[in-house]
Design an enzyme around this catalytic site. Structure first.
Site, PDB file in Angstrom:
ATOM      1  NE  ARG A 139      91.377  23.984 119.316  1.00 49.93           N
ATOM      2  CZ  ARG A 139      92.427  23.279 119.869  1.00 49.93           C
ATOM      3  NH1 ARG A 139      92.199  22.029 120.498  1.00 49.93           N
ATOM      4  NH2 ARG A 139      93.625  23.536 119.326  1.00 49.93           N
ATOM      5  CE1 TYR A 183      90.900  31.203 118.717  1.00 47.98           C
ATOM      6  CE2 TYR A 183      92.544  30.196 120.207  1.00 47.98           C
ATOM      7  CZ  TYR A 183      91.879  31.251 119.526  1.00 47.98           C
ATOM      8  OH  TYR A 183      93.053  32.258 119.428  1.00 47.98           O
ATOM      9  N   PRO A 188      96.521  37.822 124.032  1.00 48.97           N
ATOM     10  CG  PRO A 188      96.426  37.394 126.603  1.00 48.97           C
ATOM     11  CD  PRO A 188      96.715  38.356 125.441  1.00 48.97           C
ATOM     12  NE  ARG A 236      95.562  27.781 121.991  1.00 54.29           N
ATOM     13  CZ  ARG A 236      94.901  27.143 120.681  1.00 54.29           C
ATOM     14  NH1 ARG A 236      94.177  26.262 121.056  1.00 54.29           N
ATOM     15  NH2 ARG A 236      95.190  27.467 119.721  1.00 54.29           N
ATOM     16  N   GLY A 291      99.259  33.651 121.864  1.00 55.83           N
ATOM     17  CA  GLY A 291      99.894  32.414 121.238  1.00 55.83           C
ATOM     18  C   GLY A 291     100.360  31.386 122.300  1.00 55.83           C
ATOM     19  CB  CYS A 348      76.245  12.903 107.339  1.00 50.21           C
ATOM     20  SG  CYS A 348      74.643  12.758 108.208  1.00 50.21           S
TER      21      CYS A 348
HETATM   22  N1  LLP Z   1      96.443  38.049 117.845  1.00 54.07           N
HETATM   23  C1  LLP Z   1      96.434  37.370 116.715  1.00 54.07           C
HETATM   24  C2  LLP Z   1      96.729  38.589 115.752  1.00 54.07           C
HETATM   25  C3  LLP Z   1      95.929  36.352 116.392  1.00 54.07           C
HETATM   26  O1  LLP Z   1      95.682  35.921 114.952  1.00 54.07           O
HETATM   27  C4  LLP Z   1      95.428  35.279 117.137  1.00 54.07           C
HETATM   28  C5  LLP Z   1      94.998  34.120 116.939  1.00 54.07           C
HETATM   29  C6  LLP Z   1      95.702  35.689 118.736  1.00 54.07           C
HETATM   30  C7  LLP Z   1      96.274  36.925 118.933  1.00 54.07           C
HETATM   31  C8  LLP Z   1      95.461  34.885 119.849  1.00 54.07           C
HETATM   32  O2  LLP Z   1      96.106  33.723 119.835  1.00 54.07           O
HETATM   33  P1  LLP Z   1      96.164  32.662 121.049  1.00 54.07           P
HETATM   34  O3  LLP Z   1      96.667  33.474 122.411  1.00 54.07           O
HETATM   35  O4  LLP Z   1      94.581  32.419 121.236  1.00 54.07           O
HETATM   36  O5  LLP Z   1      96.786  31.571 120.524  1.00 54.07           O
HETATM   37  N2  LLP Z   1      91.402  28.071 115.972  1.00 54.07           N
HETATM   38  C9  LLP Z   1      92.762  27.708 116.528  1.00 54.07           C
HETATM   39  C10 LLP Z   1      93.647  29.026 116.842  1.00 54.07           C
HETATM   40  C11 LLP Z   1      93.509  29.815 115.753  1.00 54.07           C
HETATM   41  C12 LLP Z   1      94.390  31.119 116.260  1.00 54.07           C
HETATM   42  C13 LLP Z   1      94.262  32.274 115.374  1.00 54.07           C
HETATM   43  N3  LLP Z   1      94.843  33.529 115.824  1.00 54.07           N
HETATM   44  C14 LLP Z   1      92.699  26.511 117.333  1.00 54.07           C
HETATM   45  O6  LLP Z   1      91.507  26.123 117.725  1.00 54.07           O
HETATM   46  O7  LLP Z   1      93.706  25.980 117.819  1.00 54.07           O
END
Ligand code: LLP
Length: 430
Positions: free
Chosen positions: A326, A385, A288, A290, A250, A357
């Site tokens: 995004r 993403y 992690p 992103r 996150g 389109c």
């Molecule tokens: N763990 C779980 C259970 C998750 O659902 C996610 C992301 C992560 C870890 C990794 O989260 P991160 O560190 O990447 O924030 N497509 C969206 C983001 C969707 C995230 C879904 N879950 C975007 O482009 O902002």
């Protein structure tokens, strides 16, 4: 006379202008676009390794495992970098499992998240010997138990709890609030753990949570942490030992002047609380996504046309919402900069849009750019993403990808062809 190197672009320390031209590490984006065409994703390997190193610094001396949430970017060339660096992986499908196994990931370092695992995926993951299933409902516990018993195995499980904290991010990427589909409610957690512990096909090993994505403050993590540790105490008081605690992913990145805490600083703060509550010796897992790849990548796109409009000017580029979903999905902001600083004429304000389109097919709004047809632009912060969410909408081939390390560029995904797209289709007959 050659121009000096300009400072790196904000958030992307490995993207900088050398003379007129933008480079990723030491490789010119114009040269890569000439060789591989556009749209083209280009990633800095060093950025990814630095991102991982920040987490590793944060966990120094601890029993901790970084499981890269590969949904952020699941290209084999990216996964291989993390597998070689000793990372674990957070997967959410049988397809992701097949991908990480293909790059030689260690099965015991794989955790399987997601609200809708199928029996087939459970069997596949058990056969691979993954480290843990992050279970998201009581029904899933029963199904996993059945599958494991039938396979003569015991599935290692953690239960994802929903701590009901607000991560203060876009509603589509908040996951730890009461109204979200994720996890088991805090109030039900102890009941679910008792149930899990009673099932012969399951072995309870941990607890997990994930509250959302693109989080730019420490406070939601601290709130979730307290809620999770309260539960750890309650579950262990009920006689169920938890070997690990998984705090999910996150952490945000800088898209547009965002200032998330650095991974090591965040974890210093969280670990102080974990230590204070007496859980400092516990194995910790994080997921992690992103923050491991987001600012490693840029997407190079060519300007096809510029078009003055009555209300707006449009800059039509060859990347679209199918490549960079995004903005269309979350109104997300990505910086857009020229690849060459040789712009002639006057800068104008444009909406940068793709050829798809749909009016929702925009990449940037109201951007001041000095461009004309044939120029190249770089869409920044495109490592996470983007490619992993790319589609074939409008029967557009998905882009190629290049991984840069120092002065070396390696093609890690060939541009898709129309033959690739049509391969599995059957037109049928009358
Ligand atoms: N763990 C779980 C259970 C998750 O659902 C996610 C992301 C992560 C870890 C990794 O989260 P991160 O560190 O990447 O924030 N497509 C969206 C983001 C969707 C995230 C879904 N879950 C975007 O482009 O902002």
């Amino acid at each position: 006379m050659s121009n000096p190197t300009s400072p790196p672009l904000p958030g992307q320390p490995h993207v900088a202008r050398h003379g007129d031209l933008l480079q990723v590490e030491q490789v010119s984006l114009e040269a890569l676009a000439r060789e591989h065409g556009t749209p083209l994703f280009v990633y800095s390997k060093q950025w990814m390794l630095d991102a991982l190193a920040a987490y590793q610094r944060g966990f120094e001396g601890r029993d901790a495992l970084v499981c890269y949430a590969m949904k952020a970017n699941s290209s084999l060339g990216i996964l291989r970098v993390f597998a070689k660096a000793g990372c674990g992986f957070d997967i959410v499908s049988g397809g992701e499992l097949a991908r990480v196994l293909a790059v030689g990931a260690e099965p015991s370092k794989i955790i399987f998240s997601g609200v809708g695992k199928t029996r087939g995926e459970m069997r596949q993951a058990l056969a691979a010997g993954i480290g843990c299933f992050n279970v998201e409902s009581e029904e899933e516990l029963d199904v996993l138990n059945e599958v494991a018993v039938a396979e003569g195995q015991r599935a290692k499980v953690s239960i994802r709890i929903n701590p009901n904290v607000d991560p203060k991010t876009h509603p589509y990427i908040s996951t730890g609030l009461k109204g979200n589909k994720f996890g088991i409610a805090h109030d039900r957690a102890l009941h679910a753990y008792r149930h899990a512990a009673s099932l012969p096909g399951l072995q309870v090993v941990g607890i997990d949570c994930h509250i959302g994505s693109q989080i730019t403050e420490a406070s939601p993590y601290l709130d979730a942490l307290e809620r999770v540790l309260d539960l750890v105490e309650a579950i262990e008081a009920a006689g169920i030992a938890l070997h690990h605690i998984d705090f999910g992913g996150g952490l945000g990145i800088d898209y547009n002047g965002d200032t998330p805490p650095a991974a090591d600083a965040l974890w210093k703060q969280l670990l102080a609380r974990i230590d204070a509550r007496g859980f400092g010796g516990r194995k910790l897992i994080i997921e992690p996504g992103r923050s491991m790849v987001g600012n490693a990548g840029v997407c190079v796109t060519e300007v096809l046309y510029t078009k003055p409009g009555e209300d707006k000017n449009f800059c039509i580029v060859d990347a679209a919402m199918n490549d960079l979903p995004r903005p269309a999905m979350y109104q997300a902001f990505h910086r857009i900069v020229p690849v060459s600083a040789r712009g002639q004429g006057e800068a104008q304000t444009y909406d940068v849009v793709g050829p798809v389109c749909e009016s929702g097919d925009w990449i940037g709004r109201d951007r001041l750019l000095n461009v004309r047809s044939g120029d190249l632009l770089a869409v920044l912060s495109a490592g996470a993403y983007c490619m992993s969410m790319a589609s074939n909408y409008n029967t557009r081939n998905r882009a190629a990808e290049v991984l840069v390390s120092g002065d070396r560029a390696t093609l890690i995904r060939r541009r898709e062809t129309f033959e690739d797209q049509l391969r599995n289709e059957l037109a049928g007959s009358d």
